[in-house]
Scaffold this motif. Structure first.
Motif, PDB file in Angstrom:
ATOM      1  N   ASN A 155     -50.112  83.658 -24.648  1.00  0.00           N
ATOM      2  CA  ASN A 155     -50.841  84.917 -24.811  1.00  0.00           C
ATOM      3  C   ASN A 155     -49.999  85.968 -25.511  1.00  0.00           C
ATOM      4  N   ASP A 157     -48.338  82.865 -34.722  1.00  0.00           N
ATOM      5  CA  ASP A 157     -48.960  83.973 -33.991  1.00  0.00           C
ATOM      6  C   ASP A 157     -50.459  83.788 -33.933  1.00  0.00           C
ATOM      7  N   ASN A 158     -51.129  84.804 -33.415  1.00  0.00           N
ATOM      8  CA  ASN A 158     -52.567  84.682 -33.193  1.00  0.00           C
ATOM      9  C   ASN A 158     -53.381  84.737 -34.474  1.00  0.00           C
ATOM     10  N   ASP A 212     -54.047  81.216 -34.720  1.00  0.00           N
ATOM     11  CA  ASP A 212     -54.333  80.623 -33.420  1.00  0.00           C
ATOM     12  C   ASP A 212     -53.145  79.819 -32.891  1.00  0.00           C
ATOM     13  N   TYR A 213     -51.946  80.260 -33.207  1.00  0.00           N
ATOM     14  CA  TYR A 213     -50.692  79.673 -32.716  1.00  0.00           C
ATOM     15  C   TYR A 213     -50.502  78.218 -33.160  1.00  0.00           C
TER      16      TYR A 213
END
Length: 570
Positions: free
Chosen positions: A72, A100-101, A104-105
């Motif tokens: 997260n 990173d996001n 979506d990693y």
């Protein structure tokens, strides 16, 4: 591993790739064989690498390795290692990346400047959370070879059954898995593919609605990649992939899809989101400026040419329903005009010219087209086509009428082949008045197909196809009756075949399969009811094809059998 040491690693984040306004997730590039050994403590767990590992697009000097990390945090630092042994005593490259996001990693490391013809092991880890992935296995291709084996698959619908076919491929002796699309399906709960086993097997789609947004496509990919059998296939074999329609929406074409409605927003926005999610989970070589169509020279034995027959340029499919008037009469003249329109295309001029250049300039022994839809001519009696349409979703009476029609047509065709002089003109007309079986396939774009056939003269051509959920073996024949090559089409991983649409039992489906082989001139084999995959073993002068099937997709305990073997030599 010190930060100073890590800074010496050469990791360049590739610039964002765009084609036609579509956004692809970038790969991280690694060029140097510099490494630092780092022994991973035994208390590291795989928990945060819940979607496994994978590798893609091998060549003689590069391959992509992939994973996704559960977190997260806004961003996370992931370390990776590549070695020549599974115990990682011979690490030859390692490094760090930050994901990173925005992607979506996920992370995809494009390993360049590798040695040819090598077995490679790789893993990822996070020091802060003390997590380590499973060990992945992949290869680089040989510069020259006289033997290569491909496993070919398509159409893996999660609610339709267990991914036993992926497990079978993972445990096979194939060198590479070629996935011809429909890797995911866009439908929601209780829509296409759902059956009486879906809930009991825990195979309900996530999210439960039809996916439209980037977040929803990502969620669907994560669900599929949580499947242990799919993870095993990715862990053990490199994949070479193209998309078909369901990675976006059913029956996609360049500016729309059958399963995209006006109340679902902009199709262009949906397509862009779908393709971004696709590239995050199924990365491509970063030097491909043409989005997804690309080629692989496998040891100068096979020139594998992966095509896009869906998104880049496909004109909207024709629909027979648009040529039938209110009284049920078919406007043959109008259909012929549209069907033979020389401007209609699957590939578009740019991709078509590129394909022709790839085939004609290649010195490889085999020219292999990795693409989605059937290329062989599948012309069936018009009477049978209309009767078949009535069966799908129809009554038992419609099925009975279809079976009677089929029996009559087969009887006439056999008499015709045997030169029966008692045949009437009406009977001959019943079997010679034919229409394309599937307008969504190359049969719906015959002029462009003929252009390709003419350009393939003198080459050893093999066409691969998926999409239909059934296994096929076709002769590729041009309009002058010259054989251009062969087509090998794979069954599906789980998606139902013709037995589902026809609603008939095993005995009846065998009769249907036999009838199809009699009534379709260029068809040598069809399996219309079993789930499985195709293996192709190429040597200098021969390709051996095997259609492999699992006996169930509703139980983890399954068996595998090879139903048909064909050898094609030139």
């Amino acid at each position: 591993m010190s930060q100073n040491s890590l800074s010496r690693r050469r990791f360049l984040v590739n610039s964002i790739l765009t084609t036609g306004g579509l956004l692809l997730a970038p790969n991280f590039i690694s060029c140097d064989d510099n490494s630092i050994f780092f022994s991973i403590p035994e208390d590291y767990t795989p928990d945060n690498f819940a979607h496994g590992v994978a590798s893609f697009d091998p060549t003689h000097d590069q391959v992509i390795i992939w994973t996704r990390y559960n977190t997260n945090k806004p961003e996370v630092k992931i370390y990776w290692q590549v070695a020549y042994d599974s115990q990682f005593t011979a690490i030859f490259r390692s490094g760090e990346v930050i994901t990173d996001n925005t992607r979506d990693y996920t992370l995809a490391i494009e390993l360049q400047n590798l040695e040819a013809d090598k077995k490679i092991y790789y893993r990822f880890f996070n020091q802060e959370d003390r997590s380590v992935s499973v060990v992945g296995e992949t290869i680089t291709l040989p510069i020259a070879t006289d033997n290569i084996k491909l496993a070919v698959c398509s159409c893996s619908n999660y609610p339709a059954g267990l991914f036993n076919v992926y497990k079978a491929m993972a445990n096979s002796d194939a060198d590479i898995i070629v996935h011809l699309g429909d890797y995911i399906y866009e439908y929601g709960q209780d829509q296409y593919g759902t059956n009486e086993n879906t809930v009991a097997l825990g195979r309900e789609h996530l999210p439960t609605n039809e996916i439209i947004t980037l977040t929803e496509y990502r969620t669907r990919y994560k669900q599929y990649r949580s499947d242990k059998n799919l993870q095993l296939a990715h862990q053990k074999k490199p994949f070479i992939c193209v998309w078909d329609d369901h990675e976006i929406a059913n029956d996609t074409y360049k500016d729309g899809a059958e399963n995209h409605q006006p109340n679902e927003g902009s199709f262009e926005a949906r397509k862009a989101d779908a393709i971004k999610a696709y590239s995050e989970f199924l990365p491509l070589r970063s030097n491909d400026t043409s989005l997804i169509y690309r080629s692989f020279n496998i040891g100068n034995l096979v020139n594998l040419i992966m095509l896009d027959t869906r998104v880049v340029a496909r004109d909207k499919q024709l629909d027979y329903a648009n040529y039938i008037d209110g009284t049920g009469n078919f406007n043959s003249a109008s259909f012929q005009t549209d069907w033979l329109d020389s401007t209609r295309t699957l590939l578009g001029t740019t991709q078509r010219n590129w394909l022709i250049s790839q085939v004609t300039s290649s010195s490889a022994h085999w020219q292999v087209l990795g693409q989605q839809v059937l290329m062989g001519k599948m012309f069936i009696p018009a009477e049978m086509l209309l009767s078949l349409g009535a069966v799908v979703g129809g009554s038992p009476a419609a099925l009975q009428q279809f079976q009677q029609t089929l029996t009559e047509l087969v009887t006439i065709k056999l008499r015709y082949q045997n030169g029966d002089p008692t045949l009437t003109s009406t009977e001959i007309e019943r079997i010679t008045t034919v229409l394309p079986y599937n307008l969504d396939a190359w049969d719906g774009y015959p002029v462009e197909r003929e252009i390709l056939y003419n350009s393939f003269a003198g080459k050893k051509v093999v066409c691969l196809a998926g999409d239909t959920h059934n296994a096929w073996y076709n002769n590729l024949v041009d309009n002058s009756a010259n054989e251009i090559g062969k087509e090998f089409a794979t069954s599906s991983v789980t998606s139902p075949g013709l037995e589902y649409y026809l609603g008939i039992n095993a005995t009846s489906i065998t009769g249907f399969e036999n009838a199809m082989q009699i009534l379709i001139n260029d068809l040598n084999y069809v399996n219309a009811s079993d789930r499985g995959y195709l293996t192709l073993t190429f040597t200098t002068n021969n390709v051996e094809s095997k259609w492999n099937f699992v006996n169930t997709v509703f139980d983890e305990n399954f068996s595998e059998n090879t139903e048909r073997i064909e050898s094609y030599s030139i």
